[in-house]
Design a protein around this motif. Structure first.
Motif, mmCIF file in Angstrom:
data_model
loop_
_atom_site.group_PDB
_atom_site.id
_atom_site.type_symbol
_atom_site.label_atom_id
_atom_site.label_comp_id
_atom_site.label_asym_id
_atom_site.label_seq_id
_atom_site.Cartn_x
_atom_site.Cartn_y
_atom_site.Cartn_z
ATOM 1 N N HIS A 70 0.698 -1.258 0.038
ATOM 2 C CA HIS A 70 -0.044 0.105 0.172
ATOM 3 C C HIS A 70 0.724 1.424 -0.137
ATOM 4 N N PHE A 71 1.917 1.206 0.705
ATOM 5 C CA PHE A 71 3.050 2.472 0.920
ATOM 6 C C PHE A 71 3.512 2.537 -0.417
ATOM 7 N N HIS A 72 3.910 1.424 -1.352
ATOM 8 C CA HIS A 72 4.663 1.408 -2.416
ATOM 9 C C HIS A 72 3.603 2.162 -3.682
ATOM 10 N N LYS A 73 2.345 1.764 -3.482
ATOM 11 C CA LYS A 73 1.372 2.480 -4.336
ATOM 12 C C LYS A 73 1.116 3.982 -3.892
ATOM 13 N N GLU A 74 1.053 4.332 -2.865
ATOM 14 C CA GLU A 74 1.123 5.621 -2.532
ATOM 15 C C GLU A 74 2.084 6.775 -2.730
ATOM 16 N N ALA A 75 3.288 6.060 -2.600
ATOM 17 C CA ALA A 75 4.596 6.817 -2.523
ATOM 18 C C ALA A 75 5.170 6.977 -4.067
ATOM 19 N N ASP A 76 4.880 6.067 -4.750
ATOM 20 C CA ASP A 76 5.783 5.973 -6.074
ATOM 21 C C ASP A 76 5.377 7.428 -6.952
ATOM 22 N N PRO A 77 4.141 7.942 -6.818
ATOM 23 C CA PRO A 77 3.930 9.177 -7.756
ATOM 24 C C PRO A 77 4.471 10.115 -7.313
ATOM 25 N N VAL A 78 4.965 10.227 -6.002
ATOM 26 C CA VAL A 78 5.513 11.504 -5.565
ATOM 27 C C VAL A 78 7.006 11.184 -5.437
ATOM 28 N N LEU A 79 7.506 10.026 -5.065
ATOM 29 C CA LEU A 79 8.951 9.711 -4.961
ATOM 30 C C LEU A 79 9.840 9.334 -6.094
ATOM 31 N N ARG A 80 9.256 8.193 -6.713
ATOM 32 C CA ARG A 80 10.067 7.619 -7.788
ATOM 33 C C ARG A 80 9.687 8.354 -9.096
ATOM 34 N N LEU A 81 8.441 8.866 -8.961
ATOM 35 C CA LEU A 81 8.109 9.531 -10.353
ATOM 36 C C LEU A 81 8.333 11.003 -10.632
ATOM 37 N N THR A 82 8.495 11.848 -9.106
ATOM 38 C CA THR A 82 8.630 13.280 -9.033
ATOM 39 C C THR A 82 10.007 13.848 -8.483
ATOM 40 N N MET A 83 10.074 13.136 -7.291
ATOM 41 C CA MET A 83 11.144 13.765 -6.438
ATOM 42 C C MET A 83 12.533 13.325 -6.829
ATOM 43 N N VAL A 84 12.671 11.724 -7.054
ATOM 44 C CA VAL A 84 13.575 11.440 -7.424
ATOM 45 C C VAL A 84 14.291 11.751 -8.820
ATOM 46 N N PRO A 85 13.557 11.842 -9.799
ATOM 47 C CA PRO A 85 13.928 12.389 -11.108
ATOM 48 C C PRO A 85 14.704 13.901 -10.839
ATOM 49 N N LYS A 86 14.307 14.509 -10.126
ATOM 50 C CA LYS A 86 14.550 15.951 -9.797
ATOM 51 C C LYS A 86 16.040 16.024 -8.927
ATOM 52 N N GLY A 87 16.381 14.774 -8.560
ATOM 53 C CA GLY A 87 17.559 14.647 -7.491
ATOM 54 C C GLY A 87 17.290 15.171 -6.206
ATOM 55 N N GLN A 88 15.979 15.481 -5.639
ATOM 56 C CA GLN A 88 15.714 15.984 -4.359
ATOM 57 C C GLN A 88 15.759 14.811 -3.470
ATOM 58 N N ILE A 89 15.617 13.616 -3.613
ATOM 59 C CA ILE A 89 15.708 12.455 -2.797
ATOM 60 C C ILE A 89 16.102 11.278 -3.461
ATOM 61 N N SER A 90 16.860 10.408 -2.773
ATOM 62 C CA SER A 90 17.395 8.933 -3.064
ATOM 63 C C SER A 90 16.576 8.386 -2.253
ATOM 64 N N VAL A 91 15.948 7.050 -2.921
ATOM 65 C CA VAL A 91 15.391 5.963 -2.104
ATOM 66 C C VAL A 91 16.256 4.605 -2.078
ATOM 67 N N ALA A 123 1.844 8.923 5.109
ATOM 68 C CA ALA A 123 1.666 10.049 5.762
ATOM 69 C C ALA A 123 2.858 10.583 6.528
ATOM 70 N N THR A 124 2.996 9.480 7.288
ATOM 71 C CA THR A 124 4.318 9.943 8.248
ATOM 72 C C THR A 124 5.514 10.181 7.357
ATOM 73 N N VAL A 125 5.818 9.413 6.008
ATOM 74 C CA VAL A 125 7.069 9.900 5.403
ATOM 75 C C VAL A 125 6.799 11.075 4.796
ATOM 76 N N SER A 126 5.738 11.423 4.177
ATOM 77 C CA SER A 126 5.544 12.579 3.581
ATOM 78 C C SER A 126 5.711 13.947 4.432
ATOM 79 N N LYS A 127 5.146 13.669 5.658
ATOM 80 C CA LYS A 127 5.314 14.710 6.683
ATOM 81 C C LYS A 127 6.847 15.110 6.884
ATOM 82 N N ALA A 128 7.423 13.959 7.042
ATOM 83 C CA ALA A 128 8.907 13.952 7.485
ATOM 84 C C ALA A 128 9.622 14.513 6.281
ATOM 85 N N ILE A 129 9.403 14.303 5.196
ATOM 86 C CA ILE A 129 9.899 15.098 4.067
ATOM 87 C C ILE A 129 9.710 16.568 4.016
#
Length: 245
Positions: free
Chosen positions: A75-96, A227-233
């Motif tokens: 469930h986390f993978h499904k929620e996080a992917d659009p923000v992390l791997r598809l948005t923030m990671v490409p921009k170099g803002q975060i590594s996972v 929700a926890t990860v998003s707020k921490a970021i």
């Protein structure tokens, strides 16, 4: 699968996989591409066998400790992917970075398969197993006692071959162009097995109790959801902009 069986599975996994952790991290890199680089395809294997996606010098470094049999992880993978791997990671803002949290022998079997083949394709295999989790977990829950006994008899490769056969994993690896014999060779990879055992030492050292668990820039997050990860970021980005960290 009954609660009794899952409890036995978890205990067996803990007994076998309690090992010291290998150190995490990689050597500093030189000559990194410009900030405009698309980091979506930048992958690396860390010292302990975990897999990192994105800019190694990103200001935010997220480590995910995941179990493939954990529905919350899917469930986390499904929620996080659009923000992390598809948005923030490409921009170099975060590594996972993905590190395995092995709760039972099925987790171990899937982890051996996600590490089977070209390391650059790890996240393709990782994503595929989470995407199909509901189907193969349903097969696991429908197995009988005789099938499950095969998961605990013989050496580790034999046990993993039995699980792969019972849960349809050979069909998954065939879709990646791997024959049954090639898949079986991955189950016999003792070096990878040792790396996965080492990752469990890190899990224990952090005192992780549930999956998924996370660290952000080395800080353990008190929560197991997006929700926890998003707020921490968001909080960490605000602190960085203010120059506090």
């Amino acid at each position: 699968m009954t609660k009794t069986v899952f409890r036995a599975v978890a205990l067996a996994a803990c007994a076998v996989l309690s090992m010291a952790a290998a150190p995490k991290g990689t050597a500093p890199r030189k000559g990194l591409p410009a900030a405009s680089t698309n980091w979506a395809a930048a992958t690396a294997v860390t010292a302990d066998g975990s897999h990192r996606l994105g800019n190694p010098d990103a200001p935010l470094k997220l480590v995910e400790y995941v179990s493939y049999t954990c529905p919350h992880c899917a469930h986390f993978h499904k929620e996080a992917d659009p923000v992390l791997r598809l948005t923030m990671v490409p921009k170099g803002q975060i590594s996972v970075t993905v590190t395995n949290f092995l709760r039972n022998p099925i987790d171990l079997t899937v982890a051996m398969l996600t590490n089977c083949g070209d390391p650059k394709r790890f996240f393709v295999r990782h994503n595929a197993f989470f995407a199909s989790q509901d189907k193969w977990l349903a097969k696991a829950e429908a197995t009988n006692r005789e099938q499950q006994q095969r998961w605990y008899q013989g050496d580790f490769p034999a046990r993993m071959r039995a699980m792969a056969s019972d849960l349809g994993f050979y069909d998954q690896t065939a879709s990646w162009g791997l024959s049954r014999a090639q898949t079986d060779q991955c189950f016999a990879n003792t070096a990878m097995l040792d790396k996965l055992k080492g990752q469990q030492g890190e899990v224990q050292a952090l005192g992780l109790q549930g999956t998924p668990s996370f660290t952000l820039n080395g800080d353990l997050l008190d929560g197991h959801d997006w929700a926890t990860v998003s707020k921490a970021i968001t909080d960490k980005q605000a602190q960085q902009r203010a120059g506090n960290i």
